[in-house]
Design a protein around this motif. Sequence first.
Motif, PDB file in Angstrom:
ATOM      1  N   ARG A  88       0.855  -1.207   0.023  1.00 54.96           N
ATOM      2  CA  ARG A  88       0.137  -0.062  -0.048  1.00 54.96           C
ATOM      3  C   ARG A  88       0.761   1.359   0.135  1.00 54.96           C
ATOM      4  N   GLU A 135       0.763   4.083  -2.945  1.00 54.15           N
ATOM      5  CA  GLU A 135       0.240   5.307  -2.715  1.00 54.15           C
ATOM      6  C   GLU A 135       1.291   6.378  -3.291  1.00 54.15           C
ATOM      7  N   ARG A 169       0.948   9.111  -6.107  1.00 56.73           N
ATOM      8  CA  ARG A 169       1.339  10.579  -5.549  1.00 56.73           C
ATOM      9  C   ARG A 169       2.330  11.382  -6.302  1.00 56.73           C
ATOM     10  N   GLY A 203      -5.461  -0.650  -3.598  1.00 62.16           N
ATOM     11  CA  GLY A 203      -5.263   0.548  -4.447  1.00 62.16           C
ATOM     12  C   GLY A 203      -4.594   0.337  -5.672  1.00 62.16           C
TER      13      GLY A 203
END
Length: 443
Positions: free
Chosen positions: A281, A285, A289, A331
Amino acid sequence: MSVTIEVVNDPGATPDDRVGALRRWVDAGNDFPPLTLESNNHIHTIYSFSPYTPAMACLRGREAGLQVVGSVDHDSVAAAAEMRDAGSILGMGVVTGFECRVMLHSAEEVEQGRAPFADRKVNNPDSEGVAYMTVQAIPARSRQAAEDFLRPIRAARLERTRRMTEGANKILAALGAPTMDFESDVVGISQFASGGTITERHLLYAMSEALIACFGRGDALVEGLQKMGVGIPGPLRAVLADPGNLFLPHDLLGLLKAEYLERFYIQPERMVHGGELPDARTVVEFALRIGAIPCYAYLGDVSASPTGDKRAEAFEDSYLDELVAYLRNLGFPAITFMPPRNTAAQLGRISALADAHDMIQVSGVDINQPRQVFSCPELAEPRFAHLGDSTWALVAHEVLSDADPRRGLLHPENPMADLPLSERISAYGELGRQLVSDKGATP
Protein backbone atom coordinates in the motif's frame (compact mmCIF):
# COMPACT_ATOMS: atom_id res chain seq x y z
CA MET A 1 30.31 -4.80 -34.78
CA SER A 2 31.48 -1.28 -35.41
CA VAL A 3 33.20 0.71 -32.69
CA THR A 4 30.15 2.97 -32.48
CA ILE A 5 27.81 0.09 -31.67
CA GLU A 6 30.25 -1.22 -29.09
CA VAL A 7 30.02 2.17 -27.35
CA VAL A 8 26.21 1.96 -27.36
CA ASN A 9 26.42 -1.16 -25.21
CA ASP A 10 29.45 -0.19 -23.12
CA PRO A 11 28.57 -0.19 -19.39
CA GLY A 12 31.71 1.83 -18.74
CA ALA A 13 30.73 4.66 -21.08
CA THR A 14 28.59 7.55 -19.89
CA PRO A 15 24.90 7.66 -20.82
CA ASP A 16 25.62 10.72 -22.99
CA ASP A 17 28.37 8.84 -24.83
CA ARG A 18 26.11 5.86 -25.44
CA VAL A 19 23.26 8.01 -26.70
CA GLY A 20 25.66 9.99 -28.88
CA ALA A 21 27.03 6.79 -30.39
CA LEU A 22 23.51 5.61 -31.12
CA ARG A 23 22.67 8.89 -32.81
CA ARG A 24 25.76 8.63 -35.04
CA TRP A 25 24.87 5.05 -35.92
CA VAL A 26 21.32 6.03 -36.92
CA ASP A 27 22.54 9.11 -38.81
CA ALA A 28 24.88 6.86 -40.80
CA GLY A 29 21.78 5.47 -42.53
CA ASN A 30 21.56 2.00 -41.00
CA ASP A 31 18.28 0.32 -41.87
CA PHE A 32 15.63 -1.13 -39.59
CA PRO A 33 12.95 -3.75 -40.25
CA PRO A 34 9.31 -2.63 -40.54
CA LEU A 35 7.54 -1.86 -37.28
CA THR A 36 5.25 -4.54 -35.90
CA LEU A 37 2.28 -4.14 -33.56
CA GLU A 38 4.46 -5.30 -30.70
CA SER A 39 5.88 -3.57 -27.64
CA ASN A 40 7.78 -4.58 -24.53
CA ASN A 41 7.25 -2.77 -21.23
CA HIS A 42 9.39 -5.04 -19.04
CA ILE A 43 13.03 -4.67 -20.07
CA HIS A 44 15.84 -4.78 -17.54
CA THR A 45 19.12 -2.98 -18.20
CA ILE A 46 22.59 -2.86 -16.70
CA TYR A 47 21.11 -0.87 -13.82
CA SER A 48 19.67 -4.10 -12.43
CA PHE A 49 20.94 -7.23 -14.19
CA SER A 50 21.08 -7.39 -17.97
CA PRO A 51 23.58 -7.55 -20.84
CA TYR A 52 22.05 -4.36 -22.27
CA THR A 53 22.55 -0.68 -21.56
CA PRO A 54 19.34 1.37 -21.90
CA ALA A 55 20.47 2.63 -25.32
CA MET A 56 21.22 -0.89 -26.53
CA ALA A 57 17.93 -2.19 -25.13
CA CYS A 58 16.15 0.43 -27.25
CA LEU A 59 18.19 -0.51 -30.30
CA ARG A 60 17.57 -4.23 -29.87
CA GLY A 61 13.88 -3.49 -29.45
CA ARG A 62 13.79 -1.45 -32.64
CA GLU A 63 15.68 -4.19 -34.50
CA ALA A 64 12.91 -6.56 -33.37
CA GLY A 65 10.26 -4.24 -34.82
CA LEU A 66 8.94 -2.96 -31.50
CA GLN A 67 7.04 0.31 -31.42
CA VAL A 68 7.41 0.86 -27.68
CA VAL A 69 10.07 -0.13 -25.14
CA GLY A 70 9.84 0.15 -21.38
CA SER A 71 12.45 -0.14 -18.63
CA VAL A 72 11.67 -1.57 -15.18
CA ASP A 73 14.98 -2.07 -13.42
CA HIS A 74 14.87 -3.53 -9.94
CA ASP A 75 14.83 -0.77 -7.33
CA SER A 76 16.28 1.75 -9.77
CA VAL A 77 15.21 4.48 -12.20
CA ALA A 78 18.76 5.16 -13.39
CA ALA A 79 17.94 3.95 -16.92
CA ALA A 80 15.05 6.36 -17.47
CA ALA A 81 16.73 9.39 -19.06
CA GLU A 82 18.95 7.33 -21.36
CA MET A 83 16.03 5.10 -22.35
CA ARG A 84 13.93 8.11 -23.29
CA ASP A 85 16.73 9.79 -25.26
CA ALA A 86 17.52 6.58 -27.14
CA GLY A 87 13.86 5.92 -27.89
CA SER A 88 13.48 9.42 -29.29
CA ILE A 89 16.42 8.89 -31.64
CA LEU A 90 14.89 5.63 -32.86
CA GLY A 91 11.37 7.05 -33.22
CA MET A 92 9.93 4.77 -30.53
CA GLY A 93 7.52 5.22 -27.69
CA VAL A 94 9.11 4.84 -24.25
CA VAL A 95 7.71 3.94 -20.83
CA THR A 96 10.05 4.14 -17.83
CA GLY A 97 9.73 2.88 -14.29
CA PHE A 98 11.04 0.33 -11.81
CA GLU A 99 10.26 -3.07 -10.35
CA CYS A 100 10.39 -3.83 -6.65
CA ARG A 101 9.38 -6.39 -4.07
CA VAL A 102 6.84 -5.52 -1.39
CA MET A 103 5.20 -7.06 1.63
CA LEU A 104 1.66 -7.69 0.49
CA HIS A 105 0.33 -7.05 4.00
CA SER A 106 1.17 -4.46 6.61
CA ALA A 107 2.70 -5.58 9.90
CA GLU A 108 -0.56 -4.65 11.64
CA GLU A 109 -2.60 -6.89 9.33
CA VAL A 110 -0.30 -9.81 10.06
CA GLU A 111 -0.50 -9.22 13.82
CA GLN A 112 -4.30 -8.97 13.67
CA GLY A 113 -4.74 -12.08 11.53
CA ARG A 114 -5.98 -10.09 8.53
CA ALA A 115 -3.27 -11.25 6.12
CA PRO A 116 -4.79 -13.94 3.87
CA PHE A 117 -1.70 -14.32 1.66
CA ALA A 118 1.04 -14.02 4.28
CA ASP A 119 1.88 -17.73 4.19
CA ARG A 120 1.39 -18.24 0.44
CA LYS A 121 3.68 -17.70 -2.51
CA VAL A 122 2.03 -15.00 -4.56
CA ASN A 123 4.29 -14.17 -7.53
CA ASN A 124 7.70 -14.49 -5.87
CA PRO A 125 9.43 -17.90 -6.04
CA ASP A 126 11.71 -17.04 -3.11
CA SER A 127 9.33 -15.78 -0.43
CA GLU A 128 5.83 -16.20 0.94
CA GLY A 129 3.73 -13.07 1.34
CA VAL A 130 6.17 -11.04 -0.77
CA ALA A 131 5.07 -9.76 -4.16
CA TYR A 132 6.75 -8.26 -7.19
CA MET A 133 5.20 -5.09 -8.55
CA THR A 134 6.14 -2.45 -11.07
CA VAL A 135 5.78 1.32 -11.00
CA GLN A 136 5.54 2.47 -14.61
CA ALA A 137 5.22 5.62 -16.70
CA ILE A 138 7.02 7.83 -14.17
CA PRO A 139 7.02 11.45 -15.39
CA ALA A 140 10.49 12.97 -15.65
CA ARG A 141 9.68 15.53 -12.95
CA SER A 142 9.27 12.63 -10.47
CA ARG A 143 12.46 10.68 -11.18
CA GLN A 144 14.31 12.28 -8.28
CA ALA A 145 11.48 11.45 -5.89
CA ALA A 146 11.60 7.84 -7.08
CA GLU A 147 15.38 7.78 -6.66
CA ASP A 148 15.08 9.11 -3.10
CA PHE A 149 12.48 6.45 -2.31
CA LEU A 150 14.56 3.59 -3.75
CA ARG A 151 18.02 4.50 -2.44
CA PRO A 152 17.61 2.97 1.05
CA ILE A 153 16.08 -0.14 -0.50
CA ARG A 154 19.18 -0.62 -2.64
CA ALA A 155 21.45 -0.08 0.35
CA ALA A 156 19.63 -2.74 2.39
CA ARG A 157 19.66 -5.14 -0.54
CA LEU A 158 23.40 -4.64 -0.96
CA GLU A 159 24.06 -5.67 2.64
CA ARG A 160 21.78 -8.71 2.45
CA THR A 161 23.52 -9.83 -0.75
CA ARG A 162 26.87 -9.39 1.00
CA ARG A 163 25.73 -11.85 3.67
CA MET A 164 24.43 -14.28 1.05
CA THR A 165 27.80 -14.13 -0.69
CA GLU A 166 29.41 -15.29 2.54
CA GLY A 167 27.10 -18.30 2.55
CA ALA A 168 27.77 -19.07 -1.11
CA ASN A 169 31.52 -18.81 -0.50
CA LYS A 170 31.34 -21.53 2.14
CA ILE A 171 29.85 -23.84 -0.48
CA LEU A 172 32.49 -22.89 -3.05
CA ALA A 173 35.33 -23.37 -0.57
CA ALA A 174 34.08 -26.86 0.32
CA LEU A 175 34.14 -27.73 -3.39
CA GLY A 176 37.66 -26.41 -3.82
CA ALA A 177 36.32 -23.71 -6.14
CA PRO A 178 37.53 -20.11 -6.22
CA THR A 179 35.63 -17.98 -3.72
CA MET A 180 34.11 -14.62 -4.61
CA ASP A 181 35.30 -11.22 -3.54
CA PHE A 182 32.07 -9.33 -2.93
CA GLU A 183 33.35 -5.92 -3.94
CA SER A 184 35.09 -6.95 -7.16
CA ASP A 185 33.12 -10.01 -8.29
CA VAL A 186 29.58 -8.97 -7.31
CA VAL A 187 29.44 -5.21 -6.83
CA GLY A 188 32.07 -4.81 -9.54
CA ILE A 189 29.80 -6.24 -12.25
CA SER A 190 26.92 -3.98 -11.23
CA GLN A 191 26.06 -0.30 -11.68
CA PHE A 192 25.54 0.24 -7.96
CA ALA A 193 27.81 3.30 -7.93
CA SER A 194 25.67 4.89 -10.67
CA GLY A 195 22.27 4.33 -9.10
CA GLY A 196 21.82 0.69 -10.07
CA THR A 197 20.96 -2.14 -7.73
CA ILE A 198 22.57 -5.40 -6.64
CA THR A 199 20.39 -8.47 -7.26
CA GLU A 200 20.70 -12.17 -6.60
CA ARG A 201 21.59 -12.50 -10.27
CA HIS A 202 24.85 -10.59 -9.76
CA LEU A 203 25.81 -13.01 -7.02
CA LEU A 204 24.74 -16.05 -9.03
CA TYR A 205 26.60 -14.88 -12.12
CA ALA A 206 29.79 -14.58 -10.08
CA MET A 207 29.12 -17.98 -8.51
CA SER A 208 28.54 -19.48 -11.96
CA GLU A 209 31.93 -18.27 -13.13
CA ALA A 210 33.54 -19.77 -10.02
CA LEU A 211 31.87 -23.14 -10.63
CA ILE A 212 32.92 -23.14 -14.29
CA ALA A 213 36.48 -22.39 -13.19
CA CYS A 214 36.29 -25.29 -10.72
CA PHE A 215 34.61 -27.99 -12.80
CA GLY A 216 35.50 -26.87 -16.32
CA ARG A 217 33.16 -26.90 -19.30
CA GLY A 218 31.24 -29.65 -21.04
CA ASP A 219 30.23 -32.90 -19.32
CA ALA A 220 32.58 -32.16 -16.43
CA LEU A 221 30.45 -29.17 -15.47
CA VAL A 222 27.24 -31.21 -15.55
CA GLU A 223 28.81 -33.95 -13.45
CA GLY A 224 30.12 -31.42 -10.93
CA LEU A 225 26.72 -29.76 -10.61
CA GLN A 226 25.03 -33.10 -10.07
CA LYS A 227 27.50 -33.94 -7.29
CA MET A 228 26.53 -30.63 -5.68
CA GLY A 229 22.93 -31.79 -5.73
CA VAL A 230 21.78 -29.35 -8.40
CA GLY A 231 18.78 -30.75 -10.27
CA ILE A 232 19.16 -30.21 -14.01
CA PRO A 233 15.99 -30.29 -16.15
CA GLY A 234 16.40 -32.49 -19.23
CA PRO A 235 16.41 -29.77 -21.92
CA LEU A 236 19.03 -27.75 -20.04
CA ARG A 237 21.53 -30.59 -19.70
CA ALA A 238 22.71 -30.38 -23.32
CA VAL A 239 22.96 -26.58 -23.10
CA LEU A 240 25.19 -26.75 -20.02
CA ALA A 241 27.26 -29.60 -21.47
CA ASP A 242 28.05 -27.68 -24.65
CA PRO A 243 31.74 -26.67 -24.32
CA GLY A 244 31.25 -23.89 -26.88
CA ASN A 245 28.23 -22.31 -25.13
CA LEU A 246 28.78 -18.54 -25.35
CA PHE A 247 26.14 -17.83 -22.72
CA LEU A 248 27.17 -20.48 -20.21
CA PRO A 249 27.39 -18.23 -17.10
CA HIS A 250 23.91 -16.82 -17.84
CA ASP A 251 22.46 -20.30 -18.40
CA LEU A 252 24.03 -21.62 -15.22
CA LEU A 253 22.81 -18.54 -13.33
CA GLY A 254 19.23 -19.37 -14.30
CA LEU A 255 19.62 -22.96 -13.15
CA LEU A 256 21.13 -21.95 -9.81
CA LYS A 257 18.36 -19.42 -9.24
CA ALA A 258 15.69 -22.05 -9.80
CA GLU A 259 17.32 -25.05 -8.17
CA TYR A 260 20.02 -24.00 -5.69
CA LEU A 261 19.63 -20.43 -4.41
CA GLU A 262 17.50 -21.52 -1.47
CA ARG A 263 20.54 -23.16 0.15
CA PHE A 264 22.05 -19.81 1.02
CA TYR A 265 19.17 -17.39 0.43
CA ILE A 266 18.48 -14.89 3.19
CA GLN A 267 14.94 -13.60 3.37
CA PRO A 268 14.62 -9.80 3.05
CA GLU A 269 13.14 -7.83 5.93
CA ARG A 270 10.60 -5.06 6.10
CA MET A 271 11.88 -1.52 5.66
CA VAL A 272 10.63 -0.63 9.13
CA HIS A 273 13.17 -3.13 10.48
CA GLY A 274 15.99 -1.71 8.38
CA GLY A 275 15.31 -4.02 5.45
CA GLU A 276 14.32 -3.52 1.85
CA LEU A 277 10.62 -4.44 1.73
CA PRO A 278 8.05 -1.64 1.94
CA ASP A 279 4.36 -2.46 2.30
CA ALA A 280 2.45 -2.73 -0.98
CA ARG A 281 0.00 0.00 0.00
CA THR A 282 2.91 2.34 0.74
CA VAL A 283 4.37 1.87 -2.74
CA VAL A 284 0.98 2.17 -4.44
CA GLU A 285 0.24 5.43 -2.66
CA PHE A 286 3.74 6.75 -3.40
CA ALA A 287 3.47 5.86 -7.09
CA LEU A 288 0.12 7.59 -7.48
CA ARG A 289 1.39 10.61 -5.58
CA ILE A 290 4.30 11.10 -8.02
CA GLY A 291 2.03 10.58 -11.02
CA ALA A 292 3.08 7.03 -11.92
CA ILE A 293 1.08 3.83 -12.55
CA PRO A 294 1.59 1.05 -9.96
CA CYS A 295 0.99 -2.47 -11.29
CA TYR A 296 0.76 -5.89 -9.70
CA ALA A 297 2.91 -8.33 -11.71
CA TYR A 298 0.91 -11.49 -12.41
CA LEU A 299 3.02 -14.64 -12.65
CA GLY A 300 0.56 -17.54 -12.59
CA ASP A 301 1.32 -21.19 -12.01
CA VAL A 302 4.52 -22.15 -13.80
CA SER A 303 4.79 -25.39 -15.76
CA ALA A 304 7.95 -24.45 -17.70
CA SER A 305 10.08 -21.31 -17.41
CA PRO A 306 11.19 -19.72 -20.70
CA THR A 307 14.41 -18.48 -19.09
CA GLY A 308 15.12 -21.52 -16.93
CA ASP A 309 15.10 -19.48 -13.70
CA LYS A 310 11.84 -20.78 -12.24
CA ARG A 311 10.97 -24.36 -11.42
CA ALA A 312 7.50 -25.76 -12.06
CA GLU A 313 5.46 -24.44 -9.15
CA ALA A 314 2.01 -23.18 -8.18
CA PHE A 315 1.54 -19.49 -7.50
CA GLU A 316 -1.60 -17.30 -7.60
CA ASP A 317 -3.96 -19.27 -9.80
CA SER A 318 -5.77 -21.24 -7.08
CA TYR A 319 -6.82 -18.05 -5.30
CA LEU A 320 -6.60 -15.47 -8.06
CA ASP A 321 -10.14 -14.09 -7.72
CA GLU A 322 -9.59 -13.37 -4.03
CA LEU A 323 -6.15 -11.90 -4.69
CA VAL A 324 -7.23 -9.46 -7.40
CA ALA A 325 -10.05 -8.19 -5.21
CA TYR A 326 -7.53 -7.68 -2.39
CA LEU A 327 -5.11 -5.85 -4.72
CA ARG A 328 -7.85 -3.52 -5.89
CA ASN A 329 -8.69 -2.77 -2.28
CA LEU A 330 -5.01 -1.90 -1.70
CA GLY A 331 -5.36 0.69 -4.44
CA PHE A 332 -3.63 -1.06 -7.34
CA PRO A 333 -5.04 0.46 -10.56
CA ALA A 334 -3.23 -1.92 -12.95
CA ILE A 335 -2.01 -5.47 -13.53
CA THR A 336 0.97 -6.32 -15.70
CA PHE A 337 1.54 -9.74 -17.23
CA MET A 338 3.69 -11.48 -19.84
CA PRO A 339 1.75 -13.14 -22.68
CA PRO A 340 4.55 -15.58 -23.71
CA ARG A 341 4.81 -16.97 -20.18
CA ASN A 342 1.18 -17.94 -19.68
CA THR A 343 -1.40 -20.22 -21.24
CA ALA A 344 -4.40 -18.89 -23.13
CA ALA A 345 -6.60 -19.88 -20.19
CA GLN A 346 -4.40 -17.98 -17.72
CA LEU A 347 -4.32 -14.90 -19.91
CA GLY A 348 -8.06 -14.95 -20.46
CA ARG A 349 -8.70 -15.24 -16.75
CA ILE A 350 -6.37 -12.46 -15.61
CA SER A 351 -7.68 -10.18 -18.34
CA ALA A 352 -11.29 -10.82 -17.35
CA LEU A 353 -10.51 -10.16 -13.69
CA ALA A 354 -8.75 -6.90 -14.57
CA ASP A 355 -11.79 -5.81 -16.54
CA ALA A 356 -14.13 -6.79 -13.72
CA HIS A 357 -12.15 -4.65 -11.26
CA ASP A 358 -11.64 -1.73 -13.67
CA MET A 359 -7.86 -2.17 -13.80
CA ILE A 360 -5.44 -1.19 -16.57
CA GLN A 361 -3.79 -4.15 -18.31
CA VAL A 362 -0.09 -3.74 -19.07
CA SER A 363 2.01 -6.24 -21.01
CA GLY A 364 5.72 -6.93 -21.17
CA VAL A 365 8.29 -9.70 -21.49
CA ASP A 366 10.96 -9.94 -18.81
CA ILE A 367 14.31 -9.32 -20.57
CA ASN A 368 17.45 -9.89 -18.50
CA GLN A 369 19.67 -12.38 -20.34
CA PRO A 370 21.16 -12.61 -23.84
CA ARG A 371 19.18 -15.59 -25.13
CA GLN A 372 15.87 -13.80 -24.85
CA VAL A 373 14.17 -12.13 -27.80
CA PHE A 374 12.66 -8.68 -27.46
CA SER A 375 9.65 -9.42 -29.65
CA CYS A 376 6.26 -10.52 -28.39
CA PRO A 377 4.31 -11.89 -31.40
CA GLU A 378 1.24 -12.54 -29.28
CA LEU A 379 0.58 -8.80 -29.16
CA ALA A 380 -0.15 -8.81 -32.89
CA GLU A 381 -3.13 -11.10 -32.28
CA PRO A 382 -6.55 -9.39 -32.30
CA ARG A 383 -7.34 -10.68 -28.79
CA PHE A 384 -4.48 -8.57 -27.43
CA ALA A 385 -5.25 -5.34 -29.28
CA HIS A 386 -6.26 -3.71 -25.99
CA LEU A 387 -2.71 -4.24 -24.68
CA GLY A 388 -1.36 -2.11 -27.50
CA ASP A 389 -3.79 0.66 -26.56
CA SER A 390 -2.78 0.53 -22.90
CA THR A 391 0.92 0.62 -23.78
CA TRP A 392 0.46 3.73 -25.90
CA ALA A 393 -1.71 5.20 -23.14
CA LEU A 394 1.25 4.84 -20.76
CA VAL A 395 3.48 6.56 -23.32
CA ALA A 396 1.09 9.52 -23.42
CA HIS A 397 0.62 9.54 -19.66
CA GLU A 398 4.36 9.75 -18.98
CA VAL A 399 4.84 12.67 -21.35
CA LEU A 400 1.66 14.65 -20.68
CA SER A 401 1.69 14.31 -16.90
CA ASP A 402 5.25 15.59 -16.86
CA ALA A 403 4.04 18.86 -18.35
CA ASP A 404 0.90 19.04 -16.21
CA PRO A 405 0.10 16.51 -13.44
CA ARG A 406 -3.63 16.97 -14.09
CA ARG A 407 -3.16 15.36 -17.50
CA GLY A 408 -2.12 12.10 -15.87
CA LEU A 409 -4.31 9.19 -16.92
CA LEU A 410 -5.55 8.60 -13.36
CA HIS A 411 -5.50 12.15 -12.01
CA PRO A 412 -8.88 13.09 -10.47
CA GLU A 413 -8.79 16.48 -12.24
CA ASN A 414 -8.08 15.00 -15.65
CA PRO A 415 -10.59 16.41 -18.19
CA MET A 416 -11.47 12.80 -19.06
CA ALA A 417 -11.84 11.67 -15.44
CA ASP A 418 -15.59 11.06 -15.82
CA LEU A 419 -15.14 8.72 -18.79
CA PRO A 420 -15.03 4.95 -18.32
CA LEU A 421 -11.48 3.63 -17.96
CA SER A 422 -11.60 1.84 -21.31
CA GLU A 423 -12.47 5.08 -23.10
CA ARG A 424 -9.70 7.00 -21.35
CA ILE A 425 -7.18 4.31 -22.30
CA SER A 426 -8.35 4.38 -25.90
CA ALA A 427 -8.10 8.17 -26.07
CA TYR A 428 -4.68 8.24 -24.42
CA GLY A 429 -3.54 5.42 -26.68
CA GLU A 430 -4.23 7.60 -29.70
CA LEU A 431 -2.48 10.52 -28.03
CA GLY A 432 0.57 8.37 -27.40
CA ARG A 433 0.79 7.29 -31.02
CA GLN A 434 0.41 10.90 -32.14
CA LEU A 435 3.10 12.12 -29.76
CA VAL A 436 5.62 9.76 -31.29
CA SER A 437 4.54 10.21 -34.90
CA ASP A 438 4.72 14.00 -34.44
CA LYS A 439 8.18 13.64 -32.84
CA GLY A 440 7.03 14.99 -29.53
CA ALA A 441 4.60 17.71 -30.65
CA THR A 442 1.86 18.14 -28.05
CA PRO A 443 -1.52 17.15 -29.57
